[in-house]
Design an enzyme around this catalytic site. Structure first.
Site, PDB file in Angstrom:
ATOM      1  N   SER A 281      57.858  62.330  77.816  1.00 23.36           N
ATOM      2  CA  SER A 281      57.939  61.742  76.480  1.00 23.36           C
ATOM      3  C   SER A 281      58.161  62.822  75.415  1.00 23.36           C
ATOM      4  CB  SER A 281      56.667  60.924  76.217  1.00 23.36           C
ATOM      5  OG  SER A 281      56.812  60.128  75.079  1.00 23.36           O
TER       6      SER A 281
ATOM      7  N   ASP B  87      61.178  50.716  79.337  1.00 25.06           N
ATOM      8  CA  ASP B  87      60.805  51.667  78.289  1.00 25.06           C
ATOM      9  C   ASP B  87      61.736  51.512  77.093  1.00 25.06           C
ATOM     10  OD1 ASP B  87      59.938  53.828  76.804  1.00 25.06           O
ATOM     11  OD2 ASP B  87      60.429  55.335  78.317  1.00 25.06           O
TER      12      ASP B  87
ATOM     13  N   HIS C  79      57.131  52.866  79.980  1.00 21.14           N
ATOM     14  CA  HIS C  79      56.994  54.257  79.581  1.00 21.14           C
ATOM     15  C   HIS C  79      55.776  54.913  80.240  1.00 21.14           C
ATOM     16  CE1 HIS C  79      57.845  57.623  76.919  1.00 21.14           C
ATOM     17  NE2 HIS C  79      56.557  57.676  76.601  1.00 21.14           N
TER      18      HIS C  79
END
Length: 330
Positions: free
Chosen positions: A168, A267, A299
């Site tokens: 991320s 995601d 995610h």
């Protein structure tokens, strides 16, 4: 009573809350797991402090991981420099989530790893995280002739096989670090930055693409993140957040030879990962880029259950990426 002490200025649900008086309350990623020699994997970990060359008053904490099941004590292993996720503002390498993940990844890949505790926004807004990442990379370089301060790196790392990786926002840090490493004035790194693995990378932009607009509430949340963590340039088309924005540096300068992009079907960041993959492939960059998508997952799903089949598959794919033969020079 000062009402500002109880008034919220910024909030990301279940993540972080900032009050008008400046007090910051982190709602996740605050637990601490001590270092150990893992009884199952045999991985040994220890915490270290890295002194910044660019700011002598700053020190960066990190956690090192070393496989103990070496074929011989002189065996040289790839090095993974890892950046955790958390929106640039929460979590650390010392939480159970990231400690267990990196421990598992090191065991599967048989690499030495350093998990970096870069400073967090809002107390330390962007570009501080990038600056800390660069300082850590410079610290790694100091070991290339086996003369650095950390014995594990001097004795066990193959400096022709150094990888950056992150989840991320950590993947965003890894990408921006690789871009800086590729700038002409930084070509003398004295080691091989072989590859970068971007897992569910945080890339964004002001104009929606793909399916982003189909979930307005989630999109609105991501829209607020970059302006929150980067007060000096709060534009979602800042090239550090949007690598394909108009006027962004050419991706052809990326300072490594191999890239793996991992995305998850559900995601909200998925389409940005695909866009980056496609843009890098046609940029003129002289490396090899791959992309892998996990169907039916959201995610950072793998961090929540390392033993599920899809998480194990992702970890195996990353391990294979870190151990694949080097691509030929073009």
């Amino acid at each position: 009573m000062d009402s500002s002490k109880s008034e919220i200025a910024h909030e990301f649900p279940f993540m972080i809350r900032v009050y008008k008086d400046g007090h910051v309350e982190r709602l996740m990623g605050t637990d601490f797991v001590p270092t150990s020699t893992d009884a199952i994997t045999g991985i040994t970990s220890k915490d270290i402090t890295i002194l910044s060359k660019s700011n002598t008053s700053n020190s960066i904490s990190a956690r090192l991981y070393l496989p103990t099941k070496l074929t011989n004590q002189n065996q040289k292993l790839p090095l993974l420099v890892y950046f955790h996720g958390g929106g640039f503002c929460v979590s650390s390498p010392f939480t159970s989530k990231y400690h267990n993940y990196v421990n598992t990844l090191v065991s599967e890949a048989n690499v030495v790893a350093i998990s970096v505790n870069y400073r967090k926004a809002p107390e330390h807004p962007i570009p501080v995280a990038y600056e800390d990442a660069w300082d850590v990379l410079q610290w790694v370089v100091s070991h290339c002739n086996n003369g650095g301060p950390e014995a594990w790196l001097n004795e066990h790392v193959d400096f022709d096989r150094v990888f950056l990786a992150g989840e991320s926002s950590g993947a965003n840090i890894a990408y921006n670090l690789a871009m800086k490493a590729g700038e002409a004035q930084f070509t003398g790194l004295k080691m091989g930055l072989l590859g970068v693995a971007l897992v569910h990378p945080y890339f964004w932009g002001s104009v929606p693409i793909g399916s982003e607009a189909q979930d307005p509430s989630r999109k609105a949340l991501v829209d607020r993140l970059w302006p929150f963590v980067c007060l000096s340039a709060p534009d979602n088309d800042d090239p550090r957040a949007n690598p394909v924005a108009e006027g962004a540096p050419s991706l052809a300068q990326l300072g490594c030879r191999r890239v793996l992009v991992c995305v998850a079907e559900k995601d909200v960041l998925r389409d940005r990962g695909w866009l980056y993959y496609e843009a890098l492939g046609r940029s003129g960059w002289m490396g090899v880029v791959e992309i892998e998508e996990t169907e039916g997952e959201d995610h950072a799903f793998h961090l929540n259950d390392l033993k599920c089949e899809k998480a194990r598959d992702l970890i195996k794919d990353l391990a294979a990426f870190f151990n694949r033969d080097m691509p030929p020079m073009i």
